[in-house]
Design a protein around this motif. Structure first.
Motif, short mmCIF file in Angstrom:
data_model
loop_
_atom_site.label_atom_id
_atom_site.label_comp_id
_atom_site.label_asym_id
_atom_site.label_seq_id
_atom_site.Cartn_x
_atom_site.Cartn_y
_atom_site.Cartn_z
N PHE A 10 0.83 -1.20 0.00
CA PHE A 10 0.00 0.00 0.00
C PHE A 10 0.87 1.26 0.00
CE2 PHE A 10 -2.21 3.44 2.18
CZ PHE A 10 -3.39 3.51 1.47
N ILE A 11 1.87 1.30 0.87
CA ILE A 11 2.76 2.47 0.96
C ILE A 11 3.53 2.65 -0.34
CG2 ILE A 11 4.82 3.40 2.11
CD1 ILE A 11 3.68 2.11 4.73
N HIS A 12 4.00 1.55 -0.91
CA HIS A 12 4.72 1.64 -2.19
C HIS A 12 3.82 2.21 -3.29
CE1 HIS A 12 7.57 0.73 -5.37
NE2 HIS A 12 6.53 0.29 -6.05
N GLU A 13 2.61 1.67 -3.40
CA GLU A 13 1.67 2.13 -4.44
C GLU A 13 1.27 3.59 -4.22
OE1 GLU A 13 0.77 0.47 -7.24
OE2 GLU A 13 2.18 -1.09 -6.60
N LEU A 14 1.08 3.98 -2.98
CA LEU A 14 0.73 5.36 -2.66
C LEU A 14 1.90 6.29 -3.00
CD1 LEU A 14 -1.66 6.99 -1.47
CD2 LEU A 14 -0.50 6.84 0.74
N SER A 15 3.11 5.85 -2.71
CA SER A 15 4.31 6.63 -3.04
C SER A 15 4.44 6.80 -4.55
CB SER A 15 5.56 5.95 -2.48
OG SER A 15 5.50 5.81 -1.09
N VAL A 62 -1.65 10.09 4.22
CA VAL A 62 -0.38 9.90 4.94
C VAL A 62 -0.54 10.32 6.40
CG1 VAL A 62 1.98 10.80 5.14
CG2 VAL A 62 1.10 10.07 2.91
N GLU A 63 -1.23 11.45 6.60
CA GLU A 63 -1.43 11.96 7.96
C GLU A 63 -2.36 11.06 8.76
OE1 GLU A 63 -3.33 15.97 9.82
OE2 GLU A 63 -1.95 16.25 8.12
N ILE A 67 1.88 7.40 8.19
CA ILE A 67 2.88 6.66 7.42
C ILE A 67 3.83 7.64 6.74
CG2 ILE A 67 1.43 4.63 7.02
CD1 ILE A 67 0.76 5.77 4.24
N LYS A 68 4.91 7.11 6.21
CA LYS A 68 5.89 7.93 5.49
C LYS A 68 5.99 7.38 4.07
CE LYS A 68 10.68 9.58 6.12
NZ LYS A 68 10.49 10.80 5.42
N LEU A 69 5.86 8.28 3.09
CA LEU A 69 5.99 7.85 1.70
C LEU A 69 7.45 7.58 1.37
CD1 LEU A 69 3.59 10.32 -0.16
CD2 LEU A 69 3.15 7.95 0.52
N LYS A 70 7.66 6.69 0.41
CA LYS A 70 9.01 6.39 -0.08
C LYS A 70 9.34 7.39 -1.19
CE LYS A 70 8.66 1.45 0.84
NZ LYS A 70 9.24 1.60 2.15
N ARG A 71 10.61 7.70 -1.33
CA ARG A 71 11.05 8.60 -2.40
C ARG A 71 11.31 7.75 -3.64
NH1 ARG A 71 13.66 13.33 -2.10
NH2 ARG A 71 12.94 14.64 -0.42
N ILE A 72 10.30 7.65 -4.49
CA ILE A 72 10.44 6.90 -5.72
C ILE A 72 9.92 7.76 -6.87
CG2 ILE A 72 10.33 4.60 -4.70
CD1 ILE A 72 7.42 4.44 -5.44
N THR A 118 -6.47 0.13 -7.43
CA THR A 118 -5.63 -0.77 -6.65
C THR A 118 -5.51 -0.27 -5.20
OG1 THR A 118 -4.38 -1.46 -8.58
CG2 THR A 118 -3.29 -1.73 -6.44
N LEU A 119 -5.25 1.02 -5.06
CA LEU A 119 -5.11 1.58 -3.71
C LEU A 119 -6.41 1.45 -2.92
CD1 LEU A 119 -2.96 4.70 -4.54
CD2 LEU A 119 -2.38 2.95 -2.83
N CYS A 120 -7.55 1.64 -3.58
CA CYS A 120 -8.84 1.47 -2.89
C CYS A 120 -9.01 0.03 -2.42
CB CYS A 120 -10.00 1.86 -3.81
SG CYS A 120 -10.18 3.64 -4.03
N ALA A 121 -8.67 -0.92 -3.26
CA ALA A 121 -8.79 -2.33 -2.89
C ALA A 121 -7.87 -2.67 -1.71
CB ALA A 121 -8.47 -3.23 -4.09
N LEU A 122 -6.65 -2.16 -1.74
CA LEU A 122 -5.71 -2.41 -0.65
C LEU A 122 -6.19 -1.74 0.64
CD1 LEU A 122 -2.33 -1.95 -2.56
CD2 LEU A 122 -3.29 -4.11 -1.71
#
Length: 166
Positions: A10-15, A62-63, A67-72, A118-122
């Motif tokens: 989830f965090i990866h996809e959000l990032s 995020v708030e 969580i913290k987003l990855k820098r990608i 995808t993010l909604c499903a996760l």
């Protein structure tokens, strides 16, 4: 990318979509300048405003989740933005370029629809109720933008491009 859990996915996809939206805020003004039809220019300008709101919604997710987003960097959006630049560089201003810009913009929307779906499903699977509501709002906007672009193409944009080329 060593993702080992659904939360990490989830965090990866959000990032990734965060990066995509940031890239899009830089590309949309260029697309608006390259478009000729006033309704297409307006559509790009409106979507820029929506995209800025979508970035704010990601910040809210995020708030809310702490969580913290990855820098990608989203490679898919990078490629789609590059395709847009190629259209601008290789097709003279006019109805044909507008038709190509609409097609490129729809590719972007379809990518975003898939990403937010995808993010909604996760989020649903993870029980992230508040985040899910925010993500669904963005998903609905992306679908609406895609529909508006279809209407622009079918409402004369493609016909003008065919007549211009004849």
């Amino acid at each position: 990318m060593a993702v080992k859990s659904i939360e990490e996915l989830f965090i990866h996809e959000l990032s990734d979509i965060y990066s995509a939206e940031k890239q899009l805020t830089k590309a949309l003004p260029r697309l608006a300048r390259a478009a000729e039809a006033p309704e297409l220019v307006a559509a790009f300008e409106l979507h820029l405003e929506e995209t800025q709101g979508q970035i704010e919604r990601i910040d809210q997710v995020v708030e809310v989740l702490d969580i913290k987003l990855k820098r990608i960097k989203c490679a898919a959006m990078e490629g789609l933005v590059e395709e847009g630049k190629e259209v601008i560089d290789s097709i003279e201003a006019g109805a044909l370029r507008d038709a190509a810009l609409i097609g490129g913009a729809q590719k972007v929307e379809h990518y975003e629809i898939a990403a937010y779906g995808t993010l909604c499903a996760l989020a649903k699977q993870l029980g992230y109720t508040e985040a899910l509501a925010l993500l669904k709002e963005t998903l609905a906007e992306e679908k609406s933008t895609d529909e508006k672009l279809t209407l622009l193409a079918e409402g004369g944009g493609n016909q003008r491009a065919a007549q211009e080329a004849a």
